[in-house]
Structure formats: C-alpha cells, structure tokens
Write an enzyme that holds these catalytic residues in place. Structure first.
Site, PDB file in Angstrom:
ATOM      1  N   TYR A 168       0.783  -1.244   0.000  1.00  0.00           N
ATOM      2  CA  TYR A 168       0.000   0.000   0.000  1.00  0.00           C
ATOM      3  C   TYR A 168       0.817   1.298   0.000  1.00  0.00           C
ATOM      4  CZ  TYR A 168      -4.246  -2.806   0.879  1.00  0.00           C
ATOM      5  OH  TYR A 168      -5.288  -3.685   0.789  1.00  0.00           O
ATOM      6  N   GLU A 176      -2.308  13.866  -7.359  1.00  0.00           N
ATOM      7  CA  GLU A 176      -1.713  15.209  -7.393  1.00  0.00           C
ATOM      8  C   GLU A 176      -0.196  15.133  -7.506  1.00  0.00           C
ATOM      9  OE1 GLU A 176      -3.919  13.954  -5.336  1.00  0.00           O
ATOM     10  OE2 GLU A 176      -5.317  15.453  -4.559  1.00  0.00           O
TER      11      GLU A 176
HETATM   12  N1  THU Z   1      -5.662   9.908  -3.027  1.00  0.00           N
HETATM   13  C1  THU Z   1      -5.255  10.774  -3.985  1.00  0.00           C
HETATM   14  O1  THU Z   1      -4.955  10.392  -5.118  1.00  0.00           O
HETATM   15  N2  THU Z   1      -5.157  12.078  -3.650  1.00  0.00           N
HETATM   16  C2  THU Z   1      -5.439  12.588  -2.416  1.00  0.00           C
HETATM   17  O2  THU Z   1      -5.160  13.749  -2.161  1.00  0.00           O
HETATM   18  C3  THU Z   1      -6.100  11.734  -1.429  1.00  0.00           C
HETATM   19  C4  THU Z   1      -6.005  10.295  -1.678  1.00  0.00           C
HETATM   20  C5  THU Z   1      -5.717   8.476  -3.364  1.00  0.00           C
HETATM   21  C6  THU Z   1      -4.668   7.656  -2.664  1.00  0.00           C
HETATM   22  C7  THU Z   1      -5.308   6.289  -2.659  1.00  0.00           C
HETATM   23  O3  THU Z   1      -5.006   5.647  -3.883  1.00  0.00           O
HETATM   24  C8  THU Z   1      -6.800   6.575  -2.620  1.00  0.00           C
HETATM   25  O4  THU Z   1      -6.955   7.933  -2.995  1.00  0.00           O
HETATM   26  C9  THU Z   1      -7.431   6.364  -1.251  1.00  0.00           C
HETATM   27  O5  THU Z   1      -6.766   7.058  -0.259  1.00  0.00           O
END
Ligand code: THU
Length: 160
Positions: free
Chosen positions: A68, A75
């Site tokens: 994980y 972003e």
């Molecule tokens: N995630 C993002 O891509 N950007 C964020 O700012 C928050 C979380 C993604 C990471 C992970 O793959 C999924 O969302 C759940 O946390």
C-alpha cells in the site's frame, strides 16, 4: 505573548458549468484522468490536471500498489510529471476530481496533507501561487487561491 491569526478565503462554485471557461476545460481533463486511475484496493479514483504557463496540461491519477505505501496520489503523479517534463515552467492551476466505485462522491475532495506539502514545494519555487480547484464526482467545486491557503505555516527551504 501575542495571538497570530491566519485567514484563508475560498470560492465555492455550485457546479462545473459555473467555472471560468479555461478551468472548466482543466477540470474535464482531471475527470478524464480520474477514469484511468489504478485504484484496485481503495476503489477511490482521483484525477488531477495541471495548467502550465506555457499552455500545456499535465495530468495524473492515483497509482496504487499491493504494498500500500508504495502507491502515489494523483496530485503528486501530476506535479512530479510536470517537474520532470517542464522543470522551468510555472504552474497556474490544478484541478482535482475524485470518485468512488462504492458511492457517489458529492463533496469536494481536497488534496491530502502529503500532496499539499509536495505542491507547496513548487509554489515556493515559482514564487507565484498555484490555484487549486477540487471536487468530488459531481456537485460543488472549491477554489483555494494558493497552496498556502490549505497549508498555513508551511515548512519550506527557508526553514532549513
Ligand atoms: N488519493 C489521492 O490520489 N489524492 C489525495 O489527495 C487523497 C487520496 C488516493 C490515494 C489512494 O489511492 C486513494 O486515494 C485512497 O486514499
């Protein structure tokens, strides 16, 4: 002793049609990018699109991993790609859209803390604000005029 007050102002748009034209186009790129996210574990897909000063649009989406912590947010995929491809070009704005396979995401989803820190690096470097627009799958969009609005008292090179 004194009290320090830091104020942030945000703009809330009712829906994508209310956005200024060029930002609506940018958000549409983020939505497209979101659909290609690799999120088999969380089922939470995020798309990001950066609008650069030279007119280029650089996209990113979240890339998850069976281990994980090895995955990366949309972003940061976008901003590191922009840093790699156009190292000297300033970033005007970032659009973000998030959706889940499990529910309809109706509230604007802001960037996580680690992404705020990563984005702050480039805002400090370019000495000009990066405007952030973030939404869920549908509904309202929040605009933060600068990364600093989401990360007051940020840690940067001046602290080293
Ligand atoms: N995630 C993002 O891509 N950007 C964020 O700012 C928050 C979380 C993604 C990471 C992970 O793959 C999924 O969302 C759940 O946390």
């Amino acid at each position: 002793m004194k009290e320090l007050e830091i104020t942030s102002r945000f703009v809330v748009y009712e829906n994508i049609d209310e956005l200024p034209g060029e930002i609506r186009g940018l958000m549409q790129k983020a939505i497209e990018a979101r659909k290609n996210a690799y999120a088999p574990y969380s089922k939470f897909k995020v798309g990001a699109a950066l609008w650069l000063e030279n007119g280029e649009i650089v996209i990113g989406n979240n890339q998850e991993n069976a281990s994980y912590p090895s995955g990366l947010c949309a972003e940061r995929v976008a901003v590191y790609q922009a840093g790699a491809k156009y190292p000297e070009v300033k970033i005007n704005a970032l659009a973000i859209s998030a959706a889940s396979d499990n529910r309809t995401v109706l509230t604007p989803i802001p960037p996580c803390g680690a992404c705020r820190q990563s984005l702050a690096e480039y805002e400090v470097k370019q000495e000009e604000p990066i405007a952030l627009y973030f939404m869920g799958e549908t509904g309202k969009i929040v605009k933060a005029p600068s990364v600093k609005d989401l990360l007051p008292l940020l840690f940067d090179k001046s602290n080293l």
